[in-house]
Design an enzyme around this catalytic site. Sequence first.
Site, PDB file in Angstrom:
ATOM      1  N   ASP A  88       8.026 -11.395  -2.417  1.00  0.00           N
ATOM      2  CA  ASP A  88       7.703 -10.717  -1.973  1.00  0.00           C
ATOM      3  C   ASP A  88       8.112 -11.508   0.032  1.00  0.00           C
ATOM      4  O   ASP A  88       8.158 -12.386   0.334  1.00  0.00           O
ATOM      5  CB  ASP A  88       5.976 -11.487  -1.799  1.00  0.00           C
ATOM      6  CG  ASP A  88       5.009 -10.328  -1.211  1.00  0.00           C
ATOM      7  OD1 ASP A  88       4.018 -10.058  -1.915  1.00  0.00           O
ATOM      8  OD2 ASP A  88       5.145 -10.812   0.972  1.00  0.00           O
ATOM      9  N   ASP A 179       6.980  -4.216   0.104  1.00  0.00           N
ATOM     10  CA  ASP A 179       7.158  -4.786   0.073  1.00  0.00           C
ATOM     11  C   ASP A 179       7.413  -6.544  -0.717  1.00  0.00           C
ATOM     12  O   ASP A 179       7.741  -7.537  -1.049  1.00  0.00           O
ATOM     13  CB  ASP A 179       7.041  -5.800   1.491  1.00  0.00           C
ATOM     14  CG  ASP A 179       5.312  -6.520   0.507  1.00  0.00           C
ATOM     15  OD1 ASP A 179       4.791  -6.631  -0.107  1.00  0.00           O
ATOM     16  OD2 ASP A 179       5.477  -7.859   1.564  1.00  0.00           O
ATOM     17  N   GLU A 180       7.263  -5.687  -2.065  1.00  0.00           N
ATOM     18  CA  GLU A 180       7.349  -6.989  -3.355  1.00  0.00           C
ATOM     19  C   GLU A 180       7.810  -6.281  -4.310  1.00  0.00           C
ATOM     20  O   GLU A 180       7.428  -4.677  -4.911  1.00  0.00           O
ATOM     21  CB  GLU A 180       5.814  -7.532  -3.251  1.00  0.00           C
ATOM     22  CG  GLU A 180       4.637  -6.809  -3.735  1.00  0.00           C
ATOM     23  CD  GLU A 180       3.879  -7.874  -3.724  1.00  0.00           C
ATOM     24  OE1 GLU A 180       3.084  -7.933  -2.576  1.00  0.00           O
ATOM     25  OE2 GLU A 180       2.909  -8.031  -4.630  1.00  0.00           O
TER      26      GLU A 180
END
Length: 367
Positions: A88, A179-180
């Site tokens: 993340d 984002d992850e």
Amino acid sequence: MSPFLLVGMDGVDKEKVQRIVYEMSKGSKYFENEERKEAFIRQKIEHMRARCAKLSATDISHYQKVADKRVAELEARRDLSRTWLHVDMDAFYAAVETLSNPSLKGKPMAVGSMSMISTANYEARKYGVRAAMPGFIARKLCPELIFVPVDFEKYNHYSSLTRKVFQRYDPDFIAASLDEAYLDITEVCRERDLSSDEVVQLLIFFIAKVADELRRSVFEETGLTCSAGVAPNRLLAKVCSDINKPNGQFVLPNDRMAVMTFISSLPIRKVGGIGKVTEHILRDVFGISTCEEMLQKGGCLCALFSRSSADFFLSVGLGLGRTDASQVRVRKSMSNERTFSATEDEVLLYQKLGNWRLSYQNSRIIP
DNA sequence: TACATACAC
DNA sequence: TATGGTGTATGTA
Ligand SMILES: Nc1ccn([C@H]2C[C@H](O)[C@@H](COP(=O)(O)OP(=O)(O)OP(=O)(O)O)O2)c(=O)n1
Ligand SMILES: [Mg+2]
Ligand SMILES: [Mg+2]
Ligand SMILES: [Mg+2]
């Protein structure tokens, strides 16, 4: 009650943050609605407590047996054979904005507007500034806060750069958001297995090296830092990636004892899928605040919740989570919405609807 | 099926 | 002055 998660950030004056958020919110339509919703939840909690109290001794022993049986079934399906890594990005939108404007480095900054903040960098978080907080409240918490407008194209661009790195470790990685991602690194770690204590130590060391190398690669390719968690399943890997955030990592070995110890003191709110309301209900009805307590109160949970909810809670208590390979997910919906200020003006409302139809009638959105 | 709620980023 | 937008899952009726 504050809508923002105040735990997890040390060095924040939580009392002050709560007071300012309350002062700025009270009296607003938004606030009144939040209070109305909270009143419903309190009612629901009362109702559940009453149901709980009405359980007879035979009911209780019955549901305890049900819980024991389900726990045994879940335990039998525990799979410690896979190694999952959750990665993340740190303060993602804010970090990207700092790349394009390095003068922002070290200064408290938020991405968003006076109405709404998408995220804040770690300097701003020291003041209690958070994602999903209105900008005008954030500015009260931190008067020198710098605002940067959102730029999704940029975030998409950097997201795809990070994914190029993820792909090298697991071509079938699961992108959970911009984002992850979840990576099955079992094969990467296959180099050794078996389980004398010494070899286990070596393996943990090796996994830590893999995570470290992945994070370095992401940094080299993007200039952005990220955090990683490694665990025998995705649910735990996600919890682990948060532990040493930002720019850190945590490895939980594929070992039942290690998992049970880890889960025992873990606050339930840390678990994905357990949010503000569920935390509130489980605490006020059952006195549950750690994952371990989910198992201890298993009987009550099976008595009061649906099959799927109870099974989820019990599996959290056992530290279980998904370990299966990713399946292709099919999109189920596409939507477009906008919030506008309250109005009873019919003409205005129809006008808004009209504009909407004109904007979207040719866009061929097929769910 | 329709609608409401909870959750996540 | 001001409290978002997009998508998924689940429970109820
Ligand atoms: N309520 C939210 C939460 C997040 N985001 C956006 C902005 C974040 O940058 C990005 C990623 O969300 P994260 O929860 O991972 O938060 P950050 O990456 O910003 O910070 P952290 O370092 O805690 O991961 O999603 C958003 O628009 N609205
Ligand atoms: Mg992040
Ligand atoms: Mg994230
Ligand atoms: Mg949670």
